[in-house]
Design a protein around this motif. Sequence first.
Motif, PDB file in Angstrom:
ATOM      1  N   THR A  19     -17.914 -52.094  24.003  1.00 25.30           N
ATOM      2  CA  THR A  19     -18.926 -51.304  24.754  1.00 25.30           C
ATOM      3  C   THR A  19     -18.987 -49.487  25.097  1.00 25.30           C
ATOM      4  N   THR A  20     -17.393 -49.750  24.967  1.00 25.19           N
ATOM      5  CA  THR A  20     -17.060 -48.157  25.079  1.00 25.19           C
ATOM      6  C   THR A  20     -17.057 -47.309  23.531  1.00 25.19           C
ATOM      7  N   ALA A  21     -16.340 -48.264  22.844  1.00 26.14           N
ATOM      8  CA  ALA A  21     -16.311 -47.810  21.338  1.00 26.14           C
ATOM      9  C   ALA A  21     -18.294 -47.239  20.738  1.00 26.14           C
ATOM     10  N   VAL A  22     -18.938 -48.152  20.921  1.00 32.44           N
ATOM     11  CA  VAL A  22     -19.841 -48.353  20.939  1.00 32.44           C
ATOM     12  C   VAL A  22     -20.842 -47.171  21.931  1.00 32.44           C
ATOM     13  N   ASN A  23     -20.722 -47.161  22.932  1.00 35.91           N
ATOM     14  CA  ASN A  23     -20.852 -45.702  23.811  1.00 35.91           C
ATOM     15  C   ASN A  23     -20.625 -44.586  23.807  1.00 35.91           C
ATOM     16  N   LEU A  24     -19.309 -44.058  24.025  1.00 38.66           N
ATOM     17  CA  LEU A  24     -18.517 -43.537  24.094  1.00 38.66           C
ATOM     18  C   LEU A  24     -18.690 -42.599  22.280  1.00 38.66           C
ATOM     19  N   GLY A  25     -18.795 -43.379  21.201  1.00 40.01           N
ATOM     20  CA  GLY A  25     -19.126 -43.061  19.729  1.00 40.01           C
ATOM     21  C   GLY A  25     -21.012 -42.631  19.836  1.00 40.01           C
ATOM     22  N   ALA A  26     -21.833 -43.123  21.213  1.00 38.83           N
ATOM     23  CA  ALA A  26     -23.092 -43.167  21.210  1.00 38.83           C
ATOM     24  C   ALA A  26     -23.217 -41.271  22.009  1.00 38.83           C
ATOM     25  N   CYS A  27     -22.027 -41.047  22.657  1.00 42.92           N
ATOM     26  CA  CYS A  27     -22.527 -39.702  23.142  1.00 42.92           C
ATOM     27  C   CYS A  27     -21.842 -38.813  22.773  1.00 42.92           C
ATOM     28  N   LEU A  28     -21.324 -39.057  21.495  1.00 44.43           N
ATOM     29  CA  LEU A  28     -20.449 -37.900  21.057  1.00 44.43           C
ATOM     30  C   LEU A  28     -21.515 -37.202  20.308  1.00 44.43           C
ATOM     31  N   ALA A  29     -22.462 -38.703  19.232  1.00 49.13           N
ATOM     32  CA  ALA A  29     -22.725 -38.526  18.311  1.00 49.13           C
ATOM     33  C   ALA A  29     -24.101 -37.323  18.820  1.00 49.13           C
ATOM     34  N   GLU A  30     -24.309 -38.037  20.181  1.00 47.79           N
ATOM     35  CA  GLU A  30     -25.686 -37.666  20.845  1.00 47.79           C
ATOM     36  C   GLU A  30     -25.532 -35.671  21.506  1.00 47.79           C
ATOM     37  N   ALA A  31     -24.296 -35.544  21.299  1.00 43.53           N
ATOM     38  CA  ALA A  31     -23.913 -33.686  21.741  1.00 43.53           C
ATOM     39  C   ALA A  31     -24.019 -33.228  20.292  1.00 43.53           C
ATOM     40  N   GLY A 224     -29.665 -53.939  19.977  1.00 45.57           N
ATOM     41  CA  GLY A 224     -29.851 -53.276  19.588  1.00 45.57           C
ATOM     42  C   GLY A 224     -29.529 -51.804  19.530  1.00 45.57           C
ATOM     43  N   LEU A 225     -28.873 -51.370  20.457  1.00 44.52           N
ATOM     44  CA  LEU A 225     -28.993 -49.347  21.290  1.00 44.52           C
ATOM     45  C   LEU A 225     -28.228 -49.713  22.394  1.00 44.52           C
ATOM     46  N   PRO A 226     -27.296 -48.246  21.763  1.00 43.57           N
ATOM     47  CA  PRO A 226     -26.372 -47.600  22.310  1.00 43.57           C
ATOM     48  C   PRO A 226     -27.564 -47.118  24.234  1.00 43.57           C
ATOM     49  N   ILE A 227     -26.477 -46.942  24.806  1.00 39.64           N
ATOM     50  CA  ILE A 227     -26.775 -47.145  26.480  1.00 39.64           C
ATOM     51  C   ILE A 227     -27.509 -45.754  26.059  1.00 39.64           C
ATOM     52  N   THR A 228     -27.396 -44.400  24.992  1.00 37.22           N
ATOM     53  CA  THR A 228     -27.854 -43.672  24.847  1.00 37.22           C
ATOM     54  C   THR A 228     -29.316 -43.396  24.422  1.00 37.22           C
ATOM     55  N   ALA A 229     -30.009 -44.433  23.984  1.00 35.65           N
ATOM     56  CA  ALA A 229     -31.359 -45.049  23.568  1.00 35.65           C
ATOM     57  C   ALA A 229     -31.780 -45.917  24.638  1.00 35.65           C
ATOM     58  N   TYR A 230     -31.115 -46.529  25.560  1.00 34.50           N
ATOM     59  CA  TYR A 230     -31.606 -47.840  25.958  1.00 34.50           C
ATOM     60  C   TYR A 230     -31.703 -47.126  27.655  1.00 34.50           C
ATOM     61  N   ASP A 231     -30.807 -46.391  27.957  1.00 33.09           N
ATOM     62  CA  ASP A 231     -31.045 -46.044  29.271  1.00 33.09           C
ATOM     63  C   ASP A 231     -30.416 -44.936  29.576  1.00 33.09           C
ATOM     64  N   ALA A 232     -30.449 -43.583  28.883  1.00 34.73           N
ATOM     65  CA  ALA A 232     -30.262 -42.761  28.892  1.00 34.73           C
ATOM     66  C   ALA A 232     -29.626 -42.017  30.476  1.00 34.73           C
ATOM     67  N   ARG A 233     -30.644 -42.617  31.328  1.00 36.08           N
ATOM     68  CA  ARG A 233     -29.903 -41.754  32.535  1.00 36.08           C
ATOM     69  C   ARG A 233     -29.553 -43.098  33.735  1.00 36.08           C
ATOM     70  N   VAL A 243     -17.099 -39.821  30.327  1.00 35.23           N
ATOM     71  CA  VAL A 243     -15.520 -39.625  28.855  1.00 35.23           C
ATOM     72  C   VAL A 243     -15.892 -39.326  28.305  1.00 35.23           C
ATOM     73  N   ALA A 244     -16.678 -38.709  26.791  1.00 26.40           N
ATOM     74  CA  ALA A 244     -16.758 -37.400  26.107  1.00 26.40           C
ATOM     75  C   ALA A 244     -16.120 -36.478  26.100  1.00 26.40           C
ATOM     76  N   GLY A 245     -17.255 -36.352  27.869  1.00 23.48           N
ATOM     77  CA  GLY A 245     -16.542 -34.746  28.553  1.00 23.48           C
ATOM     78  C   GLY A 245     -15.007 -34.783  28.512  1.00 23.48           C
ATOM     79  N   GLU A 246     -14.645 -35.949  28.837  1.00 20.65           N
ATOM     80  CA  GLU A 246     -12.703 -35.957  28.674  1.00 20.65           C
ATOM     81  C   GLU A 246     -12.102 -35.621  27.666  1.00 20.65           C
TER      82      GLU A 246
END
Length: 251
Positions: A19-31, A224-233, A243-246
């Motif tokens: 969960t962390t690998a996928v969503n942290l990855g997605a947050c940084l990609a989003e950034a 089949g979605l990271p949290i940034t695409a499934y529910d960004a809010r 965490v991505a910010g940290e």
Amino acid sequence: MAGGIYALANQKGGVGKTTTAVNLGACLAEAGERTLLVDLDPQANATAGLGVTAHGGSAYDLLDGASLAAVTQRTGLRNLFIVPSVSDLAGAVVELAQHSTGEAYLAQALAGVSEEFSFVFIDSPPSLGPLTVNALTAADRVIVPVQCEYYALEGLTQLLRSIELIRARLNPRLAVAGILLTMVDARTKLSTQVIAEVRAAFGDLVFETTIPRSVRLAEAPSHGLPITAYDARSSGAAAYFRVAGELAGCR
Ligand code: ADP
Ligand code: MG
């Protein structure tokens, strides 16, 4: 930007590595960071969770000498790429153990990856076996997700000792990026107690951000979605963005 190669490791299953690998990855990609996810778990949860199938090769081929470019696939998210896993990867464990330099296969395969990607996240299986050793030998830093539950500290000392050993023998670069408390239920006394206990034992080694228990985080992979695409809010997305910010703030 504190980019680099991050391994997710904890020999316990179900603590939030994938969960962390996928969503942290997605947050940084989003950034806007070009980010690569390497799925090194034969269970292939990260691969499935991003709705990817390994049609052009997998982490197995990567360990077998295939080039990184040949096995890297796009995901549905801009800037997020993946080296998918397949169940056959379980067989690689035997092969890796037979070679004297078997623990460095992934490190060799990822040489030069930093020219292509600013962040790399390696998801690893729930054991301290050859695949996890490969992940830790290839990484600059390791993130240790710890589920906020009664036995949270159990096994953590052993894991940190193994990380020390790998640093001493195989990978002098390896540092602990942090312990990440996951599945926190702030309403319960237990969560509050466990957080206090882990912070008392490991101090600065613990990420300031904790990840809340969130149904949306648990649901996202089935779409089949990271949290940034499934529910960004959602609260889960907000936590992983923090965490991505940290990480970006050079933790
Ligand atoms: P690991 O990779 O360490 O085995 P996972 O990331 O697969 O752990 O998480 C285990 C299970 O818990 C999965 O079903 C996942 O969807 C769920 N999960 C992980 N983190 C959370 C969270 N913060 N809130 C709710 N469910 C979570
Ligand atoms: Mg996993």
